[in-house]
Write an enzyme that holds these catalytic residues in place. Structure first.
Site, short mmCIF file in Angstrom:
data_model
loop_
_atom_site.label_atom_id
_atom_site.label_comp_id
_atom_site.label_asym_id
_atom_site.label_seq_id
_atom_site.Cartn_x
_atom_site.Cartn_y
_atom_site.Cartn_z
N GLU A 332 0.85 -1.19 0.00
CA GLU A 332 0.00 0.00 0.00
C GLU A 332 0.89 1.24 0.00
OE1 GLU A 332 -3.87 -1.25 2.35
OE2 GLU A 332 -2.18 -1.14 3.72
N CYS A 416 -10.72 2.07 6.70
CA CYS A 416 -9.97 3.29 7.02
C CYS A 416 -10.42 4.48 6.18
CB CYS A 416 -8.47 3.06 6.86
SG CYS A 416 -7.98 2.54 5.22
ZN ZN Z 1 -7.70 4.11 3.67
#
Ligand code: ZN
Length: 649
Positions: A332, A416
């Site tokens: 990520e 998130c």
């Molecule tokens: Zn996120």
């Protein structure tokens, strides 16, 4: 002395803007409500209830689920701060629900200040043993951010008391009992916020400790070599842990070819020695935001030089044209210079939001317009694409090309991005203006009213803006005493015209127009010329070779299959192509679309052939229809691309 996160607080600005208000209203009416329902549905609130009742086991969700509740509390607090009769028509009202969640959080806190429902319910003996993965400090950081927002919104100290007790507990534990840094930064910037509302130096010292230890600390490496001795295994045994599958995958992020590698958490070198953006991009942005805060508080020139190096590296080698960052899925995060694939781009919505947090801090330290320019680019493109136009679906991943199978989703197991987007929308007012060293800066052109003080001088400003569709802005200013007002000329604008009550000042370069005036209700009219531009990427960006992107004003455009008859990859847009614009108030809640002259291959004479000699008459003229990138995937599913072939290259 109390200071807000930025120099102009959320409650000083009321946004009233044709473009942004619908997004902000949907955020309040749909997203924040939806998020609240998700807190119950996902079990996040139940985790707090069980912890408060001293129960064991039965933990729901990811191990950092507590942070969802804190992010909701933060977003909801910004709404309360704006005080727009937030409880109208709702039962129970927003304030009441905030109070209930605050009570629940407070009830779950242990006597010594410890608070993390995963550990309380599942591994009470394993607290503070797994810093690299188990996110106790990360969750605690979101608790603190929520508490500061809640305190500033309501003046109530209920959640602030929980946050200070937690921070005091952390201060007791670190470094005496545990000497190490968290695997996911967040506590650092939160501690600076806590210092700013409480004026307690020890919170700033603690933030500095975590920043300075990163890259020197060998605890992260030690933990990854002693997995049997630290917490985390119990999570793997929960139904949602899938028999260690998730834990094993997460552990792998700290290894490269079987060796420990701290770069995933920016722990490969001390921050002050770092020169390239590495690892998980949300972690990196939260760290750099905290470091920039520390520089603002303590003036560490070496850390500042690192921030400038890292910004240069990111913006000249490691950032998408949308402002999105972090191309790679597995980590990520960041990879190498010029590695910016389009279809497989990661470019997490949270990372774009983190970049906005960092750049606002950089801007307020320097008032260099390049940081405000990047905030604008990221807001309108890399961030805004992350949220559907009905406010209920979200992209975690923001590719710049799609074959048509990438769609926003309602919520994620690891949720998130949606609450992060909600807290940015709810606090957008804090990103529009800055008061720095006795001067006011208009950072973003969003219709709004501002009431604040600049070095003790009361100032009222009203802005109306036709952006992003048209470059007309009007600003009216009243101030008790003369205050210089600085107006940003956006990077995309080659020619700006500025008039104050009819008298003309011309400016044609990027930067600021600085107006010194006795402000008594004068109106400043700004006109930013918005030319459509074709952009090229650096030749080292392989995926963009021989391609162009189309930009108009602050918006990056894309082509979608639904608007074009031929497959997108058939189209070639020559440099110098005519591009016409058309504002369609019915399409996608009202957008300016672009039509670019293009060519496509002829389809005649291909029967039963796969190859044939290339000739100049192989192509025929057509047009490529384009819509703003943020608006893609809000209609019929299909292919999308930002970078278009340009055969004349
Ligand atoms: Zn996120």
């Amino acid at each position: 002395m109390e200071r807000s996160q930025y120099s102009v607080s959320v409650d000083a600005v009321e946004i009233d803007d044709d473009f942004w208000s619908p997004w902000i209203d949907r955020n309040r009416e749909v997203t924040v409500e939806y998020q609240y329902e998700q807190l119950e549905e996902s079990g996040a609130l139940e985790n707090f209830r069980r912890a408060a009742e001293g129960e064991e086991g039965g933990f729901s969700g990811m191990w950092f689920q507590d942070s969802d509740a804190y992010k909701w509390l933060e977003a909801a607090s910004y709404e309360l701060a704006k005080g727009e009769d937030a409880d109208a028509g709702e039962d129970p009202g927003l304030h009441e629900r905030v109070d209930e969640v605050v009570e629940l959080v407070a009830a779950a806190q242990e006597a010594d200040g410890y608070l993390n429902t995963y550990f309380q319910l599942v591994e009470p003996g394993g607290k503070w043993t797994n810093l690299h993965l188990m996110h106790e400090l990360y969750c605690g950081g979101h608790l603190i951010e929520a508490a500061v927002a809640h305190y500033e919104a309501t003046g109530e100290e209920s959640l602030l008391d929980v946050a200070t007790a937690f921070a005091d507990h952390v201060d007791d534990v670190f470094p005496e009992e545990v000497d190490g840094v968290p695997g996911h930064e967040e506590i650092e910037l939160a501690l600076v916020k806590l210092y700013r509302v409480t004026d307690e130096q020890r919170y700033l010292d603690l933030a500095e400790y975590f920043v300075d230890l990163r890259g020197h600390d060998d605890r992260l490496a030690w933990e990854t070599a002693h997995l049997d001795e630290i917490a985390g295994h119990e999570y793997g045994q929960l139904p949602q842990g899938r028999g260690d599958e998730i834990m094993d995958a997460a552990q792998n992020l700290f290894f490269d070819d079987g060796e420990y590698d701290g770069s995933y958490a920016q722990a490969h070198a001390p921050v002050r020695e770092q020169s390239s953006t590495e690892g998980h991009s949300v972690r990196a942005m939260y760290l750099y935001a905290a470091v920039t805060d520390l520089v603002a508080e303590r003036g560490d020139e070496e850390l500042w030089a690192a921030m400038e190096r890292l910004w240069e590296n990111m913006t000249t080698r490691r950032m998408y044209v949308t402002g999105g960052i972090g191309p790679e899925h597995a980590h990520e995060g960041f990879t190498e210079d010029y590695d910016l694939p389009n279809e497989t781009a990661y470019a997490e919505t949270c990372a774009a939001i983190g970049s906005i947090f960092w750049n606002q801090r950089l801007f307020e330290r320097t008032t260099d317009p390049k940081y405000a320019d990047l905030i604008e680019r990221t807001l309108y493109n890399g961030f805004l694409a992350g949220v559907s136009m009905d406010g209920t679906e979200f992209f975690y991943v923001n590719p710049l090309a799609s074959s048509g199978d990438h769609h926003r989703k309602g919520w994620f197991t690891c949720a998130c991005c949606p609450p992060n987007a909600a807290r940015l929308f709810a606090s957008l007012g804090a990103y529009l203006y800055s008061a720095v060293e006795g001067e006011l800066y208009v950072d973003q052109y969003v219709g709004s009213t501002l009431e604040t003080t600049v070095d003790g001088v009361e100032i009222e400003l009203t802005q109306s803006s036709a952006l992003p569709w048209d470059g007309s802005v009007e600003i009216t200013v009243e101030a008790e005493e003369p205050v210089p007002v600085n107006l940003r000329i956006p990077e995309w604008c080659d020619e700006a015209t500025v008039t104050v009550d009819g008298g003309e000042i011309r400016h044609d370069s990027a930067g600021y127009v600085r107006l010194e005036h006795d402000w008594d209700g004068e109106t400043v009219a700004l006109r930013f010329e918005q030319e459509t531009q074709l952009l090229r990427a650096h030749p080292a960006v392989e995926d963009d070779a021989g391609r162009v992107a189309v930009e108009r004003g602050p918006l990056v455009y894309c082509a979608e299959a639904v608007d074009n008859d031929r497959p997108l990859h058939h189209h070639s847009v020559p440099v110098g192509a005519d591009v016409t614009e058309n504002h369609d108030p019915e399409l996608l809640s009202g957008v300016t679309t672009l039509t670019a002259d293009a060519t496509v291959p002829t389809l005649e004479g291909w029967d039963e052939r796969l190859y044939r000699p290339a000739t100049e008459s192989d192509s025929t003229e057509t047009e490529l229809e384009l819509v703003p990138y943020y608006a893609w995937d809000n209609r019929e599913a299909g292919a999308m691309q930002v970078w278009h072939r340009s055969d004349s290259a």
